[in-house]
Design an enzyme around this catalytic site. Structure first.
Site, PDB file in Angstrom:
ATOM      1  N   GLU A 119       0.635  -1.098   0.006  1.00 20.82           N
ATOM      2  CA  GLU A 119       0.148  -0.020  -0.204  1.00 20.82           C
ATOM      3  C   GLU A 119       0.817   1.288   0.002  1.00 20.82           C
ATOM      4  O   GLU A 119       1.941   1.299   0.701  1.00 20.82           O
ATOM      5  CB  GLU A 119      -0.867   0.174   1.131  1.00 20.82           C
ATOM      6  CG  GLU A 119      -2.058  -1.009   1.421  1.00 20.82           C
ATOM      7  CD  GLU A 119      -2.837  -0.964   2.565  1.00 20.82           C
ATOM      8  OE1 GLU A 119      -2.744   0.082   3.171  1.00 20.82           O
ATOM      9  OE2 GLU A 119      -3.318  -2.119   3.027  1.00 20.82           O
TER      10      GLU A 119
ATOM     11  N   CYS B 206       2.868   8.545   2.046  1.00 22.44           N
ATOM     12  CA  CYS B 206       3.127   7.538   3.185  1.00 22.44           C
ATOM     13  C   CYS B 206       3.543   6.320   2.422  1.00 22.44           C
ATOM     14  O   CYS B 206       2.663   5.610   1.806  1.00 22.44           O
ATOM     15  CB  CYS B 206       2.030   7.420   4.094  1.00 22.44           C
ATOM     16  SG  CYS B 206       2.379   6.357   5.410  1.00 22.44           S
TER      17      CYS B 206
ATOM     18  N   CYS C  65       4.780  -7.244   7.911  1.00 22.63           N
ATOM     19  CA  CYS C  65       5.421  -6.749   8.933  1.00 22.63           C
ATOM     20  C   CYS C  65       5.683  -7.710   9.999  1.00 22.63           C
ATOM     21  O   CYS C  65       4.717  -8.284  10.260  1.00 22.63           O
ATOM     22  CB  CYS C  65       4.805  -5.305   9.635  1.00 22.63           C
ATOM     23  SG  CYS C  65       5.858  -4.619  10.725  1.00 22.63           S
TER      24      CYS C  65
ATOM     25  N   CYS D 151       2.864  -5.273  16.410  1.00 19.67           N
ATOM     26  CA  CYS D 151       1.916  -4.371  17.352  1.00 19.67           C
ATOM     27  C   CYS D 151       0.631  -4.881  17.574  1.00 19.67           C
ATOM     28  O   CYS D 151      -0.062  -5.227  16.472  1.00 19.67           O
ATOM     29  CB  CYS D 151       2.277  -2.789  16.558  1.00 19.67           C
ATOM     30  SG  CYS D 151       4.083  -2.442  16.644  1.00 19.67           S
TER      31      CYS D 151
ATOM     32  N   CYS E 132      -2.103  -2.881  15.325  1.00 22.07           N
ATOM     33  CA  CYS E 132      -2.130  -2.589  14.004  1.00 22.07           C
ATOM     34  C   CYS E 132      -2.267  -3.627  12.855  1.00 22.07           C
ATOM     35  O   CYS E 132      -2.172  -4.807  13.140  1.00 22.07           O
ATOM     36  CB  CYS E 132      -0.484  -2.090  13.715  1.00 22.07           C
ATOM     37  SG  CYS E 132       0.152  -1.652  11.995  1.00 22.07           S
TER      38      CYS E 132
ATOM     39  N   GLY F  69       5.382  -1.909   7.339  1.00 16.57           N
ATOM     40  CA  GLY F  69       6.856  -2.514   7.419  1.00 16.57           C
ATOM     41  C   GLY F  69       7.733  -1.662   8.506  1.00 16.57           C
ATOM     42  O   GLY F  69       7.282  -0.551   8.729  1.00 16.57           O
ATOM     43  N   GLU F  70       8.672  -2.424   8.841  1.00 19.06           N
ATOM     44  CA  GLU F  70       9.523  -1.580   9.925  1.00 19.06           C
ATOM     45  C   GLU F  70      10.816  -1.166   9.038  1.00 19.06           C
ATOM     46  O   GLU F  70      11.644  -1.860   8.557  1.00 19.06           O
ATOM     47  CB  GLU F  70       9.977  -2.406  11.010  1.00 19.06           C
ATOM     48  CG  GLU F  70      11.149  -1.968  11.780  1.00 19.06           C
ATOM     49  CD  GLU F  70      11.113  -0.462  12.216  1.00 19.06           C
ATOM     50  OE1 GLU F  70       9.839  -0.058  12.857  1.00 19.06           O
ATOM     51  OE2 GLU F  70      12.272   0.252  12.363  1.00 19.06           O
TER      52      GLU F  70
ATOM     53  N   SER G 291      10.168   6.509  10.498  1.00 19.17           N
ATOM     54  CA  SER G 291       9.495   6.403  11.580  1.00 19.17           C
ATOM     55  C   SER G 291       9.752   4.732  11.960  1.00 19.17           C
ATOM     56  O   SER G 291       9.612   3.732  11.085  1.00 19.17           O
ATOM     57  CB  SER G 291       7.828   6.279  11.377  1.00 19.17           C
ATOM     58  OG  SER G 291       7.198   5.846  12.486  1.00 19.17           O
TER      59      SER G 291
ATOM     60  N   SER H 227       7.867   5.441  17.078  1.00 13.74           N
ATOM     61  CA  SER H 227       6.656   5.031  17.624  1.00 13.74           C
ATOM     62  C   SER H 227       6.674   4.507  19.179  1.00 13.74           C
ATOM     63  O   SER H 227       7.433   3.558  19.375  1.00 13.74           O
ATOM     64  CB  SER H 227       5.981   3.740  16.909  1.00 13.74           C
ATOM     65  OG  SER H 227       5.672   4.310  15.614  1.00 13.74           O
ATOM     66  N   LEU H 228       6.199   5.121  20.142  1.00 13.01           N
ATOM     67  CA  LEU H 228       6.524   5.043  21.584  1.00 13.01           C
ATOM     68  C   LEU H 228       5.140   4.390  22.247  1.00 13.01           C
ATOM     69  O   LEU H 228       5.232   3.404  22.591  1.00 13.01           O
ATOM     70  CB  LEU H 228       6.708   6.393  22.307  1.00 13.01           C
ATOM     71  CG  LEU H 228       7.137   6.131  23.883  1.00 13.01           C
ATOM     72  CD1 LEU H 228       8.387   5.314  23.885  1.00 13.01           C
ATOM     73  CD2 LEU H 228       7.340   7.783  24.548  1.00 13.01           C
TER      74      LEU H 228
ATOM     75  N   CYS I 250      -2.910   1.821   8.281  1.00 11.87           N
ATOM     76  CA  CYS I 250      -1.802   0.810   7.735  1.00 11.87           C
ATOM     77  C   CYS I 250      -2.346  -0.839   7.431  1.00 11.87           C
ATOM     78  O   CYS I 250      -2.740  -1.153   8.361  1.00 11.87           O
ATOM     79  CB  CYS I 250      -0.507   0.760   8.528  1.00 11.87           C
ATOM     80  SG  CYS I 250      -0.197   2.322   9.427  1.00 11.87           S
TER      81      CYS I 250
HETATM   82  N1  SAH Z   1       7.234   0.449  11.862  1.00 11.97           N
HETATM   83  C1  SAH Z   1       7.255   1.802  11.734  1.00 11.97           C
HETATM   84  C2  SAH Z   1       6.625   2.589  10.563  1.00 11.97           C
HETATM   85  C3  SAH Z   1       5.396   1.902  10.245  1.00 11.97           C
HETATM   86  S1  SAH Z   1       3.828   2.086  11.372  1.00 11.97           S
HETATM   87  C4  SAH Z   1       6.877   2.224  13.024  1.00 11.97           C
HETATM   88  O1  SAH Z   1       6.398   1.384  13.904  1.00 11.97           O
HETATM   89  O2  SAH Z   1       6.870   3.277  13.617  1.00 11.97           O
HETATM   90  C5  SAH Z   1       3.639   4.047  11.301  1.00 11.97           C
HETATM   91  C6  SAH Z   1       2.840   4.631  12.414  1.00 11.97           C
HETATM   92  O3  SAH Z   1       1.452   4.188  12.538  1.00 11.97           O
HETATM   93  C7  SAH Z   1       3.334   4.128  13.690  1.00 11.97           C
HETATM   94  O4  SAH Z   1       3.270   5.028  14.765  1.00 11.97           O
HETATM   95  C8  SAH Z   1       2.286   3.127  14.092  1.00 11.97           C
HETATM   96  O5  SAH Z   1       2.231   2.606  15.535  1.00 11.97           O
HETATM   97  C9  SAH Z   1       1.037   3.681  13.678  1.00 11.97           C
HETATM   98  N2  SAH Z   1      -0.382   2.975  13.424  1.00 11.97           N
HETATM   99  C10 SAH Z   1      -0.459   1.626  13.392  1.00 11.97           C
HETATM  100  N3  SAH Z   1      -1.584   1.210  13.239  1.00 11.97           N
HETATM  101  C11 SAH Z   1      -2.395   2.279  13.482  1.00 11.97           C
HETATM  102  C12 SAH Z   1      -3.775   2.570  13.548  1.00 11.97           C
HETATM  103  N4  SAH Z   1      -4.604   1.757  13.419  1.00 11.97           N
HETATM  104  N5  SAH Z   1      -4.064   3.850  13.844  1.00 11.97           N
HETATM  105  C13 SAH Z   1      -3.308   4.714  14.117  1.00 11.97           C
HETATM  106  N6  SAH Z   1      -1.984   4.608  13.868  1.00 11.97           N
HETATM  107  C14 SAH Z   1      -1.518   3.612  13.701  1.00 11.97           C
END
Ligand code: SAH
Length: 347
Positions: free
Chosen positions: A91, A104, A111, A115, A118, A163-164, A195, A218-219, A337
């Protein structure tokens, strides 16, 4: 066949000189054709000799992903499902902020970070994206924008799709260098953001690249107890280690990071969470981007109430932390995502 979009300028120079006995300036010439003029046919590159054109045609291609599906939201957000050469799908999203057109970009097929909130992780990582495939994401969005108006193009890039990025470090770094290069996409470093979910080796390495490109982390939690439940990566690199890496980055790169923090109802959005978060990041230069959660049907998580979001922001601000609430786009078109791809795979 090599895909020409895989090469950042210095690597293309080296390859053309060492493997093909070409002069150094050839690479710049090619870069100008493919990125400045967006020419995708070696035969049309008028200042390239016939002999070298033949080499290029035999050894290189200019392949791009193809648009498999396109969704356009009421707010103009475009979400594409792109089909790669081996049939895999990724995507790409284009968002229209008042300051520019933000792409984006996905960095991997699927991935592995897992998380809990996600949708990308529904499908495990199949492979890294190549640099050329990430470049292709931008080329395709630029083509769509150009059809809206001659001067329209992607002005900002966030590597925040599926992806990371630091799990595909080298390809992503080559990609951002092509974005940033004056003969490449010529997008300013401050307009590009990578990110990460917190791969600290990657953060430390990135700190030493000498790039001015933004780093977001992403904290999503103020302590390990909450973070461990949301982000498995936290079991490997805990918050203390993460903050160490952040301080290292600030010192080496001389730049501040952005912390991304999704507000999840009843999980990390209480007043005490905000107080703990403020305490955690005190002493760093970081600021916080609060993200309204994009709910996913299959998951239990809910977005925080508007009042909790504002109270959270308020507590952070009063504690001396700079924070903003992220604007939302394309909520009517599976913009979270991985949602579109996951839906497509299910079918
Ligand atoms: N792997 C990387 C980049 C991809 S995720 C990372 O973790 O930063 C990009 C951002 O989207 C991250 O902050 C992730 O936590 C957030 N994200 C994932 N799913 C989401 C959702 N359903 N709603 C809002 N933000 C989301």
């Amino acid at each position: 066949m090599k895909n020409i979009y895989n090469y950042r300028l210095d690597k293309l120079e080296k390859l053309l000189m060492e493997e093909y006995g070409q002069k150094k300036y050839r690479a710049t010439q090619l870069f100008k054709w493919i990125y400045e003029k967006r020419c995708s046919d070696f035969n049309q590159m008028s200042d390239i000799s016939l002999k070298f054109k033949e080499v290029l045609n035999n050894e290189f291609n200019l392949n791009k992903p193809e648009i498999f599906k396109k969704q356009v939201s009421k707010d103009g957000t475009i979400k594409l499902l792109l089909k790669l050469e081996d049939g895999e799908m990724v995507e790409t999203v284009l968002m229209r902020y008042n300051y520019g057109n933000v792409a984006c970009v996905s960095s991997e097929v699927g991935c592995n970070m897992g998380c809990a909130f996600c949708a990308s992780g529904f499908l495990k990582k199949k492979r890294d994206l190549t640099t050329a495939e990430m470049v292709g994401e931008i080329l395709i969005l630029d083509e769509l924008l150009k059809s809206e108006g001659e001067n329209k193009k992607v002005t900002h890039v966030v590597v925040m799709g599926t992806g990371e990025p630091f799990d595909n470090y080298d390809n992503v770094l080559d990609f951002v260098r092509i974005l940033n290069h004056p003969y490449g996409f010529a997008i300013g470093a401050r307009h590009i953001t990578v990110s990460t979910c917190g791969l600290t080796e990657g953060i430390r390495k990135y700190a030493n690249e000498g790039l001015q490109i933004n780093l977001a982390i992403s904290l999503h939690a103020p302590n390990d107890q909450i973070r461990n439940k949301l982000m498995p990566i936290s079991l490997k690199y805990n918050i203390e280690e993460l903050m160490d890496a952040v301080r290292y980055y600030e010192k080496q790169a001389g730049r501040r990071v952005t912390f991304e923090y999704i507000l999840l109802k009843g999980i990390n959005d209480r007043k005490e969470d905000a107080i703990e978060l403020a305490k955690l990041i005190k002493g760093t230069l970081a600021y916080v981007n609060l993200i309204p959660y994009n709910p996913i049907k299959e998951l239990i998580y809910q977005r925080s109430d508007e009042s909790s979001v504002h109270n959270f922001l308020d507590t952070l601000t009063k504690s001396g932390v700079t924070a903003t609430i992220r604007k939302e786009f394309g909520t009517d078109i599976d913009a979270a995502c991985g949602q579109l791809r996951a839906k497509n795979e299910k079918k």
